[in-house]
Motif scaffolding. Structure first.
Motif, short mmCIF file in Angstrom:
data_model
loop_
_atom_site.label_atom_id
_atom_site.label_comp_id
_atom_site.label_asym_id
_atom_site.label_seq_id
_atom_site.Cartn_x
_atom_site.Cartn_y
_atom_site.Cartn_z
N ALA A 14 -29.01 17.13 79.66
CA ALA A 14 -30.12 16.17 79.67
C ALA A 14 -29.61 14.76 79.42
N LYS A 15 -28.65 14.62 78.51
CA LYS A 15 -28.08 13.30 78.23
C LYS A 15 -27.31 12.77 79.43
N ILE A 16 -26.56 13.64 80.07
CA ILE A 16 -25.82 13.23 81.27
C ILE A 16 -26.79 12.82 82.37
N GLN A 17 -27.86 13.58 82.51
CA GLN A 17 -28.87 13.25 83.52
C GLN A 17 -29.53 11.90 83.22
N GLN A 18 -29.74 11.62 81.95
CA GLN A 18 -30.31 10.33 81.55
C GLN A 18 -29.40 9.19 82.00
N VAL A 19 -28.10 9.36 81.80
CA VAL A 19 -27.14 8.33 82.23
C VAL A 19 -27.18 8.17 83.75
N LEU A 20 -27.21 9.29 84.46
CA LEU A 20 -27.25 9.23 85.92
C LEU A 20 -28.52 8.54 86.40
N ASP A 21 -29.64 8.81 85.73
CA ASP A 21 -30.89 8.15 86.09
C ASP A 21 -30.80 6.64 85.89
N MET A 22 -30.09 6.23 84.84
CA MET A 22 -29.91 4.80 84.58
C MET A 22 -29.12 4.16 85.71
N ILE A 23 -28.12 4.86 86.21
CA ILE A 23 -27.28 4.34 87.28
C ILE A 23 -28.07 4.24 88.57
N VAL A 24 -28.84 5.28 88.88
CA VAL A 24 -29.61 5.30 90.12
C VAL A 24 -30.66 4.19 90.11
N LYS A 25 -31.29 3.92 88.98
CA LYS A 25 -32.30 2.87 88.90
C LYS A 25 -31.69 1.49 89.12
N LYS A 26 -30.40 1.36 88.83
CA LYS A 26 -29.70 0.10 88.99
C LYS A 26 -29.81 -0.35 90.41
#
Length: 86
Positions: free
Chosen positions: A74-86
């Protein structure tokens, strides 16, 4: 982490100053191309700062893994979501 926080805050303060300068340029009715040039510089600065913040989060997740694999995912997914929103 203290230095990274200081660096990020300095970058944000610099961008804030640039934005104030752009506001003055608009008030002074300067050329559109000059305003756009400065806006592009601010956007680039913010993007680099965003990269630093996301990079810090990635390091944090990788250096301090949790025992629960689902929580770590879940934490890794949160980071990936932050990158995609960029």
């Amino acid at each position: 982490m203290r230095t990274e926080k200081k660096d990020i805050l300095n970058r944000l303060k610099r961008a804030e100053g640039q934005l104030r300068g752009i506001q003055k340029m608009i008030e002074d009715e300067q050329e559109c191309i000059d305003i756009v040039t400065q806006l592009t510089a601010v956007r680039s600065s913010i993007n680099r700062t965003l990269g630093l913040v996301i990079g810090n989060k990635i390091n944090q997740v990788m250096e301090n893994p949790v025992d629960n694999p689902e929580e770590q995912e879940a934490k890794i997914q949160q980071v990936l979501d932050m990158i995609v929103k960029k």
